[in-house]
Structure formats: structure tokens, C-alpha cells
Design a protein around this motif. Sequence first.
Motif, PDB file in Angstrom:
ATOM      1  N   GLU A 123      14.079 -13.310 -34.530  1.00 49.12           N
ATOM      2  CA  GLU A 123      14.183 -13.334 -36.005  1.00 49.12           C
ATOM      3  C   GLU A 123      13.048 -13.222 -36.681  1.00 49.12           C
ATOM      4  N   LYS A 124      11.779 -13.338 -36.475  1.00 46.25           N
ATOM      5  CA  LYS A 124      10.739 -13.369 -36.978  1.00 46.25           C
ATOM      6  C   LYS A 124       9.818 -12.181 -36.591  1.00 46.25           C
ATOM      7  N   ASN A 125      10.377 -11.463 -35.652  1.00 47.84           N
ATOM      8  CA  ASN A 125       9.438 -10.330 -35.044  1.00 47.84           C
ATOM      9  C   ASN A 125      10.275  -9.177 -35.131  1.00 47.84           C
ATOM     10  N   LEU A 126      11.461  -9.073 -35.567  1.00 43.89           N
ATOM     11  CA  LEU A 126      11.845  -7.651 -35.876  1.00 43.89           C
ATOM     12  C   LEU A 126      11.299  -6.733 -36.794  1.00 43.89           C
ATOM     13  N   GLY A 127      10.588  -7.197 -37.812  1.00 44.03           N
ATOM     14  CA  GLY A 127       9.829  -6.264 -38.634  1.00 44.03           C
ATOM     15  C   GLY A 127       8.510  -5.670 -38.011  1.00 44.03           C
ATOM     16  N   ASP A 128       8.282  -6.012 -37.055  1.00 45.95           N
ATOM     17  CA  ASP A 128       7.041  -5.729 -36.270  1.00 45.95           C
ATOM     18  C   ASP A 128       7.248  -4.315 -35.469  1.00 45.95           C
ATOM     19  N   LEU A 129       6.177  -3.604 -35.165  1.00 43.09           N
ATOM     20  CA  LEU A 129       6.344  -2.322 -34.251  1.00 43.09           C
ATOM     21  C   LEU A 129       6.627  -3.006 -32.931  1.00 43.09           C
ATOM     22  N   ILE A 130       7.418  -2.330 -32.140  1.00 49.47           N
ATOM     23  CA  ILE A 130       7.857  -2.735 -30.652  1.00 49.47           C
ATOM     24  C   ILE A 130       6.609  -2.621 -29.923  1.00 49.47           C
ATOM     25  N   SER A 131       5.572  -1.557 -30.471  1.00 53.36           N
ATOM     26  CA  SER A 131       4.185  -1.577 -29.746  1.00 53.36           C
ATOM     27  C   SER A 131       3.772  -2.938 -29.494  1.00 53.36           C
ATOM     28  N   SER A 132       3.885  -3.651 -30.362  1.00 54.82           N
ATOM     29  CA  SER A 132       3.085  -5.116 -30.548  1.00 54.82           C
ATOM     30  C   SER A 132       3.854  -6.117 -29.764  1.00 54.82           C
ATOM     31  N   TYR A 133       5.150  -5.672 -29.126  1.00 62.18           N
ATOM     32  CA  TYR A 133       6.058  -6.867 -28.527  1.00 62.18           C
ATOM     33  C   TYR A 133       5.324  -6.946 -27.145  1.00 62.18           C
ATOM     34  N   SER A 134       5.427  -8.239 -26.614  1.00 62.79           N
ATOM     35  CA  SER A 134       5.150  -8.382 -25.162  1.00 62.79           C
ATOM     36  C   SER A 134       6.357  -7.824 -24.204  1.00 62.79           C
ATOM     37  N   HIS A 135       5.985  -7.937 -22.841  1.00 61.22           N
ATOM     38  CA  HIS A 135       7.205  -7.456 -21.778  1.00 61.22           C
ATOM     39  C   HIS A 135       8.704  -8.295 -22.313  1.00 61.22           C
ATOM     40  N   GLY A 136       8.445  -9.514 -22.434  1.00 58.31           N
ATOM     41  CA  GLY A 136       9.382 -10.567 -22.653  1.00 58.31           C
ATOM     42  C   GLY A 136      10.330 -10.066 -23.892  1.00 58.31           C
ATOM     43  N   MET A 137       9.740  -9.788 -24.827  1.00 63.50           N
ATOM     44  CA  MET A 137      10.310  -9.729 -26.196  1.00 63.50           C
ATOM     45  C   MET A 137      11.032  -8.257 -26.176  1.00 63.50           C
ATOM     46  N   LYS A 138      10.192  -7.465 -25.370  1.00 66.13           N
ATOM     47  CA  LYS A 138      11.178  -5.760 -25.259  1.00 66.13           C
ATOM     48  C   LYS A 138      12.326  -6.224 -24.710  1.00 66.13           C
ATOM     49  N   GLN A 139      12.270  -6.865 -23.482  1.00 74.65           N
ATOM     50  CA  GLN A 139      13.588  -7.030 -22.700  1.00 74.65           C
ATOM     51  C   GLN A 139      14.668  -7.808 -23.674  1.00 74.65           C
ATOM     52  N   LYS A 140      14.066  -8.733 -24.395  1.00 69.99           N
ATOM     53  CA  LYS A 140      15.121  -9.410 -25.290  1.00 69.99           C
ATOM     54  C   LYS A 140      15.807  -8.379 -26.216  1.00 69.99           C
TER      55      LYS A 140
END
Lengths: 235, 514
Positions: A123-140
Amino acid sequence: MQIKNLCKSYKKGIKTIDSLNLQVNAGEIYGFIGHNGAGKSTTIRCMVGALDFEDGEILIDGLNVKNQALDCKRLMAYIPDNPDIYDHLTGFQYINFVCDIFRIDGKERNEKIERFALEFGLEKNLGDLISSYSHGMKQKLVIISALIHNPKLLVLDEPFVGLDPVATHKLKEQMKELCKNGSAIFFSTHVLDVAEKLCDRVGIIKNGSLVAEGEVKELLKDKSLESFFLEIQNA
Amino acid sequence: MRNFFAIFKTQVLSYFGINKMLKGGKKGKLRLAGLIAVALAIGLFLSGCVYLYSFVFSEIIPLVDIVPTFNSVSALVCFVFSFYIIGETLFGFKDYDVLCSMPIKTHVIILAKLSLLLLVNAVFSIFLVVPSIIFVGKSTPLTFGYVISSIVMAIFTPTLSLAISIIVGVIVAFISTNFKNKGTAQTIFYFLLTIGLLVASFLSANPAEILNKIAFFAPIYVKGQTSIVYMLIYLAICIISVAIIITLLCTFYKKLNTLLLSKKTTKNYVLEKANTSSLYKSLVKKEIKRLFSSPTYAVNCCMGLVFTLFLIGGLVYLSIEGLLSLITPDIVLMCAVFLPTYVVFSFTLAPTTCCSISIEGKTFWLIKTFPIDVNTYFKAKLTVNFLLNTLVAFLSTIILGIVFGLGIEYLLLLAIISFAMPTFAGTFGLLIDLRFANFKWKTEQEVVKSGQGILFCCLMAMVLSAMLGVTAYFWGLSNPLIYLILVAIFSIIINAVVLVILLEKGEKMLIKLN
């Protein structure tokens, strides 16, 4: 979901999948197990329409994947082993894009985005670009976008790779809940413990052919899935 | 040295998908031969243009200045073609982690990564300078030393451009780290920089004058053509400048890489309310965001837009009324006849579609597995090209036609042509990318700047514009209306042909891709 005599070759004369037959019923979790290069991902990619195949047919809810591709795709969701998604979008934009594609109306999508984002801790990360996500966050994110349209068939390729223990637990819960609601789940995995505990039925693929299939209890009897699998591989 | 060649080799092999072709048996090798032929044809076309421009330049500048002017042009173009890809070339490339974890010195990695760019720029420089030497040689006898030193210095000129583009690239990348959408911020900076360079050259009456002002090294180049000492000084400037920059870069490389790749995230994010869009609209939005998130993609495929903005800005600067008083009906007619050539050259050289499928890369599975109708998918891709190329070409043609007081029949024909040509290029680019799609790229440059899609589109645009330009010059000027009617009919026919192919074969081609 039914696979009938599926054949797929990447090179002429060499069949990666050779006359594969299997069925996954509604409300069932089916584990698909095999060694590296056995043909698990190829089968899955044929099922979800990512790969064309020469012979056989794949039916989803009676619809043919080849001839009624769009209708089939509307019924299913796919979670690949590598969460390569649009890095240039924010997490929220990506989920919204998926909702547009699956035509989920505004009220329902807002509720679901909020629910799943909270459940998977994004919920805190949905406003960020996916390029800034970790592998696990992308998987989620891929998992959320797969669950958001209540698929009748959920296809997962190594879904637990890169997920933290909490997210793994959540995903298992979601899989069980989907099954309770009448959806079918087909997933490939190398984690045999998970397959043994989670699946209603398992299928073992070796060199493109199904060599064992059945209900977990019946198939294994007193053995563990690991020893059963190793026996088959060494046979 | 062995490490350098190993990295360099992997880069060359992935360039244009050469490795895939080499491993693709007879068919692959045939494709490679075809690719080399296309690249050579583009080079020859470029050389032909330089020869023609040398002729034009010989009317306004002394003959001795022609070769140095093209050397300056080469420096400028190499700079423009390098600065927006330098960030992607040097920082965060896909094999960064693998290479940095290996026992390879940083400067070897950097040099290997820059070498391919330098090599391509050096070849480009040769294609630019050699025809101008031939032109000058035809008018006045040249010594062997003059020819050799001119070519050798021209080969080294791109190193200087590269040194400056590294500085600009790093600065722009650094500034853009303050923005959440870094790619979009970089794209805007690069557009502004390109427009700035164009405006700077526009402000001068004499192109050689401004070029020599920007290319501060031009006087040494001129002296180097006749003196070995100055030639060596020139080469030393080129090599030392790039060596200093690379040494500095190596010293701070890992720090810079971490800094430039850091992502700005939103603090205290509150979940937004979702807006619903149709599938088509959603795909168009996704395509536009993709285009502008990548400076390489955006700058490469929106040059027509930049040139047109510059042209319109230039007309405003010169004051349209003042300009109109100088324009006679003959000149207006000449402009009308040559406008299709301009439209083709500016708006069909790199349509956004020519790499829009390849650029999906590893995310292509989404398109394959989502319930997206193929025609809607194609329509979304064509729409982006329509918005950025067709619409701008069409509107600017109409505006220019009205301002210059063209007759309604000319206006209508030019409207058809300016609409049809970029539309054709969009469909053609999509078909070419469907045929030669490459999803296994390491950097976007591989598909955007050196993909087969862009190569074929460039060749098509060059052939078309040459064909139109020559026909216009030798026949169109004396028969303007018939010429424009024929071009309009031709543009409609080629549009219909590519559209039919796309509708008939597009879906099958897309299904085959994986």
C-alpha cells in the motif's frame, strides 16, 4: 482445464512436449513437477497463450485456447517465474492497466486494489515506479494483478521464488480461497514440500511426457513426494 | 586486453542480432548479408547527400572550408547521436552486475562499452567526410597527405564528441535523479538541448561560421590537413580529452552509478482512486508512457516533431510577414513541390512503431497472455505514431500551406500526402518490427538505434525521399499539380498495400513471436 495430446517442438524432429494429456478440475489445486528442461514452462506457456503449439488442444471451461484465445484469456490469470512487467509505470498504474484490460468497474477495482495492496503489504509503494521495486515486490504486484479479476483458472510458474515468508503464506491462502470459490489452480514448482501439502493432485513430467499423475495421498502412499519424485527421475 | 575484446565481442554479436543470424544457418547468414547491404545502402545514400550538400556549400563558402565543415558536422551529429544514449551505455546496463563481479578493471568495462559507439560514429564520420573530399578533389588537385590526414582526423573526431557527450550525459542523468519519472525528465532535457543546437545553427546566416564556432577544434583540423605536426596535435586533443574524461569517470564510476541509478520514491503515499479507461485508451496511454520514459526511444522517433517545432519557431523568429514579403509565387510553388520530400524525410525516417514491439522486451508475455485483441493492440501502436508524426506533419503542412497562400487544390493534395506518408511509415514500421522483432536486448539502443526495424525504415525513407526529390527537381517543378496528384495517389496506394498486409498477416506474425 483440459490438455489433450499436446505436442510442441522448438526444433524440427525434437518434441519438447510429446502427447501430453491432463485435466484440472474446478476447485482443485494441481501441482506440476519436473526436472529442469522437462517441459513445465513450455506447457504452461502453451496454456496461457504465450506460445503457439503444433498439435493437440487445450480447453478452458470448454473453450479452445487456439480458436477462442481471447475468451480463454479472460477466464485465466498467469503468474510467471520472472516478474518482468512495465518498469515505466507505477505499481498503481500497472494494476489499473490490468483492470482496464479485464474490464473491472471503478468501484470494484478501488475496493480490490486497496484490499490486495494491504494484504500483500504494497500500500505504501503503489505510487512508485515499478523500476524501483525489488524482485519480491514485483512478484507481489503480478500476484495482485492476477487475483484482481477473480480468474477461473490461475496458472503459476514457480510462484514462490523471491517471495518473503509472509507473502508466501498469503499467496497460499489466496490459492486455497480461490479454490473454495470454485476456481482451478495449476502451478509448477520445485519446492516439493509445498506441493505435497498444498495440492489436491500432482503430475510429474519427464522429457515432455507425463509419467505419473494422481491424488497426492493415493499416489504417494507412505512415501514423501521427494522420494517418489527421485524414484521416477532415476527410473 | 583479452577482457576488453571479450566484452567488445559480446556487444558486437548482440548488435543488430548478429549472433542470432550467425547461428541461424544459411537463412541467418543470408539475413546478415542483407543487413550489411542495407547498412551500406544507407551509408551510400548519406554520402550522396553529402556530395550534393558539398555542391550547395561550395556556393557560399570557400572550397578549402568544405571538408572541415563536414568534419564539424560529423562532430555535431555524433554528439547529438551520443549524448542521449550515453547514460544507458555507461550506467545500469543489463550485464552490469555480472561484469562488475568479475575480475575486470573498471576502465576496461567502460572502454569496451564505449568502443562500439565510437566505432559506429567513426564509420559515420568517414561516410560524411570522404564524399566532401571527393567533391573538393574534383575541383582542385589534392595531395595524398591532405586526403590521408583529413580522413585520419575525421576518424578521431567522434572521440571529442564522445568526451563532451559523456559530460552532458552525466550532468543530465544527475539532474534527472531529482525527478520521479527520470526517463521522462531526461527526454525533456535532451529535446531542449537538440532544439537549442538547432536554434544556434539557425541564428547564423552562414552554416560553416556557426559550425566552426561550436566545433572549436576546426582551425586545428584545417592546419592538420597540410601539416603533420598539427594533425598530431589534433589527434592528441581528441585522444587526451576522451582519456581524461574516462579516467575521471573510472575514478567515480561506482559512486556515480549508484547515484544515477537511485530511484526517487513517494513518501507517505495515499492510495489513489482508480479511473477506468477502454482497452484501446489504456493501451495508448501505456505506449505513450513507454515512449517518453526512454530518452533513446523518444529522441530517436520524434525527430520529425523536433524539426517541425524548430521550423515553426524559426518562422516566428523571422516574422512570418517579413518572410512572406520575400516569397514570390514561384518560390511558393517550389516549396509545395518539395514539401512531400521534406515530410517523407522528417516524419518517416523513424516511426515510433519501428521498434515498438521489440521494445516490449521481456514484458511481451503480458501482451501474449492478456485478453487483448490483436487489432486493438496494433491500433494503439499506430495511434502513437499518428499523434506524434502524422498529426504534426498534417497540421504543419496545412498551416504552412495557408500562410503561404497555396491554392485549394495544392492544399488538398499536400494534406493527403502529409497524412498518408507518415501513416504509411507507421504501418510499414510495425510490419517490419513484427517480422524482425528482437526481445532479447541488453540496452534499448540495440532495438531503437540499431534494430532491424529502424534500419529498414531509414532505408525506406531515404529511397522514398530520394525518389521524390529527384522527380520533383527534374519533372515536378515544371508540372507541379500533376506531380502532386501522382504523389498523392502513390501515397494512398502504398498505404493501402501495407494496411492490407497488416490486416491479413499481422495477427499470424504476432502469434509466432515469443
